[in-house]
Design an enzyme around this catalytic site. Structure first.
Site, PDB file in Angstrom:
ATOM      1  N   HIS A 107       2.531  10.979   0.660  1.00 30.21           N
ATOM      2  CA  HIS A 107       3.488  10.497   1.672  1.00 30.21           C
ATOM      3  C   HIS A 107       4.950  10.721   1.275  1.00 30.21           C
ATOM      4  CE1 HIS A 107       0.108   8.495   3.693  1.00 30.21           C
ATOM      5  NE2 HIS A 107      -0.239   7.992   2.524  1.00 30.21           N
ATOM      6  N   HIS A 139       0.860  -1.188   0.000  1.00 30.32           N
ATOM      7  CA  HIS A 139       0.000   0.000   0.000  1.00 30.32           C
ATOM      8  C   HIS A 139       0.895   1.236   0.000  1.00 30.32           C
ATOM      9  CE1 HIS A 139      -3.724   2.292   1.759  1.00 30.32           C
ATOM     10  NE2 HIS A 139      -3.053   3.003   0.883  1.00 30.32           N
ATOM     11  N   GLU A 175       0.446   7.995  -3.724  1.00 30.17           N
ATOM     12  CA  GLU A 175       1.330   7.637  -2.603  1.00 30.17           C
ATOM     13  C   GLU A 175       2.544   8.559  -2.543  1.00 30.17           C
ATOM     14  OE1 GLU A 175       0.803   5.311  -0.070  1.00 30.17           O
ATOM     15  OE2 GLU A 175      -1.197   5.383  -0.924  1.00 30.17           O
TER      16      GLU A 175
HETATM   17  P1  AMP Z   1      -3.534   6.622   1.705  1.00 31.17           P
HETATM   18  O1  AMP Z   1      -4.082   7.987   1.332  1.00 31.17           O
HETATM   19  O2  AMP Z   1      -2.092   6.438   1.406  1.00 31.17           O
HETATM   20  O3  AMP Z   1      -3.913   6.236   3.111  1.00 31.17           O
HETATM   21  O4  AMP Z   1      -4.261   5.596   0.768  1.00 31.17           O
HETATM   22  C1  AMP Z   1      -5.639   5.559   0.694  1.00 31.17           C
HETATM   23  C2  AMP Z   1      -6.040   5.644  -0.734  1.00 31.17           C
HETATM   24  O5  AMP Z   1      -5.360   4.634  -1.453  1.00 31.17           O
HETATM   25  C3  AMP Z   1      -7.520   5.421  -0.921  1.00 31.17           C
HETATM   26  O6  AMP Z   1      -7.956   6.295  -1.932  1.00 31.17           O
HETATM   27  C4  AMP Z   1      -7.584   3.991  -1.398  1.00 31.17           C
HETATM   28  O7  AMP Z   1      -8.679   3.749  -2.215  1.00 31.17           O
HETATM   29  C5  AMP Z   1      -6.293   3.880  -2.176  1.00 31.17           C
HETATM   30  N1  AMP Z   1      -5.812   2.515  -2.251  1.00 31.17           N
HETATM   31  C6  AMP Z   1      -5.457   1.711  -1.232  1.00 31.17           C
HETATM   32  N2  AMP Z   1      -5.050   0.529  -1.695  1.00 31.17           N
HETATM   33  C7  AMP Z   1      -5.146   0.585  -3.046  1.00 31.17           C
HETATM   34  C8  AMP Z   1      -4.863  -0.320  -4.083  1.00 31.17           C
HETATM   35  N3  AMP Z   1      -4.387  -1.540  -3.863  1.00 31.17           N
HETATM   36  N4  AMP Z   1      -5.098   0.101  -5.342  1.00 31.17           N
HETATM   37  C9  AMP Z   1      -5.547   1.333  -5.609  1.00 31.17           C
HETATM   38  N5  AMP Z   1      -5.832   2.247  -4.680  1.00 31.17           N
HETATM   39  C10 AMP Z   1      -5.623   1.870  -3.398  1.00 31.17           C
END
Ligand code: AMP
Length: 243
Positions: A132, A72, A128
């Site tokens: 981050h 992730h 990402e």
């Molecule tokens: P974060 O903002 O880094 O906490 O990630 C959350 C976001 O990442 C949300 O929009 C999720 O839908 C997306 N997300 C998490 N896992 C996946 C994945 N395997 N593929 C695509 N989007 C993802």
């Protein structure tokens, strides 16, 4: 300017700066800037639980991912539990495919997108990086951010450590403490397990958090555990083959 006046001007300026910083949620000793963080969470997810969630899943254009954990992200965090995000306000260092061309094949395997509609991964990786990665950009440039994250995936080898302990993705239920212990025995650090809950209220293994030091060269014990949804004492490890 007379000394008394310049002294008052200095104090007033200081008060303005302190008020501005406090209102913006900044601390004078720690700017919410790239490079200000204490450690990382390295977060992997189980695709079976992602697909079984309310948002469902779509396989990437490159095809269905293997039955394995996938990445992730690598998230800078503070020891007090809060975290910086979107640290490139001036958009000086946006996600740039050309900086990771040599990694894309590996990213498609280890860091697949599962969101709908099907994508090629760039939207997910860009999210990402922007949210981050930009916050650790003083320590890891774009290429090393993605490279190190991929390397931690291989180093962690979660599926193998679980398998060594007789824990397999077969829709079975396992004690959360046994899942944690299997990972801890393999890696020497305590993971944090996050679960999804299905309609029947079953707790399904969704994400595994491991902590990584600031220089991103070793797993460490977590200075603080994350806030993700804690698992119940019994967790389902779903098969991914039925999706
Ligand atoms: P974060 O903002 O880094 O906490 O990630 C959350 C976001 O990442 C949300 O929009 C999720 O839908 C997306 N997300 C998490 N896992 C996946 C994945 N395997 N593929 C695509 N989007 C993802």
């Amino acid at each position: 300017m007379k000394p008394l006046r310049s002294c008052s001007a200095f104090i007033i300026s200081l008060v303005i700066i302190v008020v501005y910083e406090a209102r913006a949620g900044h601390s004078l000793s720690r700017k919410p800037d790239r490079g200000y963080y204490d450690f990382f969470y390295f977060v992997q997810q189980w695709p079976g639980a992602y697909c079984d969630s309310k948002w469902g899943c779509c396989f990437p254009k490159t095809g269905k991912p293997a039955e394995n954990f996938s990445i992730h992200g690598l998230w800078p965090n503070f020891n007090n539990g809060s975290y910086p995000q979107n640290c490139d306000n001036l958009n000086r260092n946006p996600f740039d495919k050309s900086k990771i061309v040599g990694l894309i094949k590996r990213m498609q395997v280890e860091w697949p997108t599962l969101s709908c509609p099907s994508g090629d991964g760039f939207k997910f990786w860009s999210h990402e990086w922007n949210k981050h990665g930009t916050c650790s950009a003083n320590v890891l440039n774009q290429q090393s951010f993605f490279q190190k994250t991929l390397d931690f995936k291989i180093k962690s080898n979660l599926i193998q450590h679980l398998s060594d302990a007789g824990i397999h993705p077969n829709d079975g239920f396992y004690r959360a403490e046994d899942v944690e212990a299997a990972i801890e025995d393999g890696l020497g650090v305590t993971p944090y397990l996050e679960c999804n809950f299905d309609k029947e209220g079953n707790s399904q293994l969704f994400q595994v958090y491991l902590c990584v030091n600031k220089l991103a060269n070793a797993f460490i014990q977590c200075p603080v555990m994350p806030h993700g949804r804690r698992c119940a004492s019994s967790v389902q490890f779903q098969s991914f083959s039925r999706f």
